[in-house]
Design a protein around this motif. Structure first.
Motif, short mmCIF file in Angstrom:
data_model
loop_
_atom_site.label_atom_id
_atom_site.label_comp_id
_atom_site.label_asym_id
_atom_site.label_seq_id
_atom_site.Cartn_x
_atom_site.Cartn_y
_atom_site.Cartn_z
N ASP A 14 11.43 12.04 -2.44
CA ASP A 14 10.99 13.29 -3.07
C ASP A 14 10.97 13.10 -4.44
O ASP A 14 12.01 12.72 -5.19
CB ASP A 14 12.16 14.50 -2.80
N ILE A 15 9.50 12.96 -4.99
CA ILE A 15 9.58 12.38 -6.40
C ILE A 15 10.04 13.21 -7.35
O ILE A 15 10.72 12.84 -8.46
CB ILE A 15 7.92 12.12 -6.72
N THR A 16 10.11 14.64 -7.32
CA THR A 16 10.75 15.43 -8.12
C THR A 16 12.21 15.87 -7.92
O THR A 16 13.01 15.47 -9.00
CB THR A 16 9.92 16.91 -7.98
N THR A 21 1.11 14.64 -3.76
CA THR A 21 1.95 15.85 -3.13
C THR A 21 3.30 16.12 -3.65
O THR A 21 3.84 17.15 -3.09
CB THR A 21 1.95 15.79 -1.68
N GLY A 22 3.75 15.09 -4.32
CA GLY A 22 5.42 15.31 -4.74
C GLY A 22 6.08 14.36 -3.81
O GLY A 22 7.39 14.29 -4.01
N TYR A 23 5.53 13.88 -2.60
CA TYR A 23 6.29 13.02 -1.83
C TYR A 23 5.54 11.80 -1.21
O TYR A 23 4.50 11.74 -1.07
CB TYR A 23 6.61 13.92 -0.39
N THR A 24 6.37 10.82 -1.00
CA THR A 24 5.83 9.49 -0.26
C THR A 24 6.61 8.94 0.47
O THR A 24 7.77 9.42 0.68
CB THR A 24 5.48 8.62 -1.59
N MET A 45 0.81 -1.28 0.20
CA MET A 45 0.19 0.17 -0.04
C MET A 45 0.91 1.20 -0.18
O MET A 45 0.55 2.49 -0.58
CB MET A 45 -1.01 -0.22 1.32
N MET A 46 1.90 1.06 0.52
CA MET A 46 2.97 2.36 0.69
C MET A 46 3.83 2.64 -0.51
O MET A 46 4.14 3.80 -0.66
CB MET A 46 3.82 2.16 1.95
N GLY A 47 3.82 1.75 -1.51
CA GLY A 47 4.75 1.93 -2.63
C GLY A 47 4.11 2.99 -3.51
O GLY A 47 2.87 3.29 -3.57
N MET A 48 4.92 3.47 -4.26
CA MET A 48 4.25 4.52 -5.32
C MET A 48 3.43 3.97 -6.23
O MET A 48 3.89 2.76 -6.71
CB MET A 48 5.89 5.07 -6.11
N ARG A 49 2.42 4.46 -6.87
CA ARG A 49 1.44 4.23 -7.53
C ARG A 49 2.12 3.50 -8.94
O ARG A 49 2.50 4.52 -9.75
CB ARG A 49 0.40 5.05 -7.60
N THR A 78 0.23 9.51 0.77
CA THR A 78 1.02 10.57 0.39
C THR A 78 1.48 11.48 1.46
O THR A 78 0.82 11.83 2.22
CB THR A 78 0.16 11.30 -0.73
N VAL A 79 2.64 11.99 1.29
CA VAL A 79 3.04 12.69 2.37
C VAL A 79 2.74 14.36 2.68
O VAL A 79 2.96 14.78 1.48
CB VAL A 79 4.58 12.42 2.46
#
Length: 540
Positions: free
Chosen positions: A365-367, A384-387, A324-328, A343-344
């Motif tokens: 930090d996805i970006t 949000t750009g963060y996970t 559930m916590m992994g990036m989609r 999402t953080v």
């Protein structure tokens, strides 16, 4: 531990009526011919049944239902609900304390409720049978086994009473339709169970030096640490101190953990977490895991253990909530794909001090890490750009899942859930007024690259926010400071992206206050109880 459980028959055709507690892997056709009539006779039988208790606790996470950890993060100000853009909105109902987000979701915790009461049943059954077991060759074995079983029961009740407050309190196997207990009664049983464990599990039963053999077993030090967490939550939330143990005694238990010499802080914070310490090697499609401190390291006081042998034939040993916590739908080695929950919150990201090593170790930090161009933004809700980095699946450079067993990224995850770390012991001891409070507080800060700071209650709570981010602790830390503190801290309005389009998250303090911070009791359980169970406020 997991190899033994397949040969255990703890109960035959058990059903707890309204609790729907049946153990799917415990058939009435036992391949080893174990029955309740010929079992529970020897110390070996009791040891096997104890493994079944550990397995029951593990299944509160490995059965695939809404996990206590995930719920704790969604409810906090660390994270939003997230998940897929077209998924049901159950996580949004939790995140906003608002069932109108998903009116049909009246059983969000039904599987959770059943899993916990199944685990509790196993502990109760073992405890009930101890008097009929022959411990004459080793009387101390009974005390240790009872201590471990009572710790596990106490821990499971602690999760339940925090989630739902008034829950049926079962201390022996029963099919009775039991009323919900007052929370004080449940907490008093938890304290009694933990105190028994602190006294009767030998200090040298499971030494850290032999973690490769005994990691995941309950120690007296784990019981003393958990007792402090229970004490701080109960006295904080309810504002009373009537559990039959004093603040000084709780503090002394923590000092015993510290002085035991069994535990310490890992030198670098990122080494505590697989995804933060693994380094991908594209040349040979491997992960260099040498920086990871490993499961059972000196900072782990107690962890919920998992392994990667899970399959779809009933062998459920994996960490089922990790996916559930992994990036989609996005793998970016060492991070593996998942379902995009939690999402953080950017407010947490921006609150870290610039020199705090914990930020990079805790958050993807996805970006900033160059992932955004490959991220499945159209399928992500509340982006949000963060996970979360601390707990996330891992993947090889080619994107394949870094799991063993069946290599299924959903069910074969094996990252342990660290329930209590040594850093928590240090900060709880400081909070409870240790003469070494300043030293303990600075030890935690200094490890993460921060300078000394004057210890105070406010500073300790702020430090806990960063030290234990995404460890299932923050929400309960807020609640124990008072409902008004939790409501005002969590309440907010944020603009996010859902399916690539602007979306707004609105969490109101009023909704949190109406629920008093507690969760929806499953409608199925209320129905099975013929209305004996009563729904919590704010969830009707």
């Amino acid at each position: 531990m997991n190899k033994l459980k397949r040969n255990i028959l703890i109960v035959l055709g058990v059903s707890l009526g309204l609790y729907s507690c049946t153990d799917s892997f415990l058939d009435t056709e036992s391949k080893t011919d174990l029955t309740e009539g010929n079992f529970y006779k020897t110390i070996a039988d009791a040891e096997m049944a104890l493994v079944g208790c550990y397995d029951g606790f593990q299944r509160t996470s490995s059965n695939g239902n809404l996990a206590f950890y995930v719920a704790s993060e969604v409810l906090s100000d660390n994270c939003f609900g997230g998940t897929g853009n077209t998924d049901g909105r159950g996580y949004q109902a939790l995140d906003r304390f608002d069932i109108t987000q998903s009116p049909s979701d009246n059983n969000l915790f039904n599987g959770t409720w059943s899993d916990y009461y199944t685990g509790i049943f196993r502990c109760n059954k073992l405890l009930q049978k101890l008097d009929g077991t022959d411990f004459s060759s080793n009387p101390n074995a009974r005390l240790r086994i009872e201590g471990e079983a009572r710790f596990l029961r106490g821990l499971m009740y602690f999760d339940l009473v925090r989630l739902f407050e008034r829950v049926p309190l079962l201390t022996a196997p029963t099919t009775e339709n039991v009323l919900q207990a007052e929370p004080a009664d449940t907490y008093k049983l938890i304290v009694e169970d933990l105190l028994f464990a602190t006294t009767n599990i030998p200090a040298d039963a499971y030494p850290k030096a032999k973690a490769s053999e005994n990691d995941g077993r309950v120690t007296r030090y784990a019981a003393k640490a958990l007792l402090a967490r229970v004490y701080l939550f109960y006295t904080g939330y309810y504002g009373v101190d009537d559990l039959g143990i004093t603040k000084a005694e709780v503090l002394q238990g923590l000092e015993d953990v510290i002085s035991s010499g069994e535990f310490g802080l890992i030198g670098s914070y990122h080494k505590l977490w697989p995804a933060a310490s693994y380094v991908p090697n594209k040349e040979d499609n491997t992960l260099d895991k040498s920086a990871y401190a490993g499961a059972g390291n000196i900072e782990t006081i107690f962890a919920e253990k998992f392994n990667n042998t899970s399959n779809y034939n009933g062998d459920v040993d994996g960490n089922r909530w990790l996916v559930m916590m992994g990036m989609r739908n996005t793998s970016w080695s060492p991070y593996g794909k998942g379902w995009g929950a939690c999402t953080v919150n950017p407010r947490l990201v921006n609150a870290f001090e610039a020199s705090d090593d914990r930020k990079v170790a805790s958050i993807i930090d996805i970006t900033g890490e160059g992932i955004k161009n490959t991220f499945d933004l159209k399928d992500q809700r509340e982006y949000t750009g963060y996970t979360v980095k601390k707990y996330t699946p891992t993947a090889f450079p080619d994107g394949s899942s870094d799991t063993g067993g069946s290599k299924d990224f959903q069910i074969s995850q094996d990252q342990d859930y660290i329930i209590i770390r040594y850093a928590d012991v240090l900060l709880m001891a400081a909070e409870l007024g240790s003469a070494k409070a300043q030293d303990y507080y600075n030890l935690v800060r200094n490890r993460s690259g921060l300078t000394n700071k004057t210890v105070s209650q406010a500073n300790i709570m702020e430090e806990r926010r960063f030290e234990f981010a995404f460890e299932g602790i923050r929400y309960w830390d807020l609640l124990r400071q008072g409902l008004s503190v939790a409501a005002s801290t969590i309440a907010q309005t944020q603009t996010v992206l859902s399916g690539g389009n602007d979306d707004q998250i609105v969490i109101t303090a009023d909704n949190i206050t109406k629920t008093r911070g507690f969760m929806q009791i499953p409608n199925t359980q209320i129905t099975l109880s013929n209305g004996v169970l009563k729904q919590n406020a704010g969830w009707n």
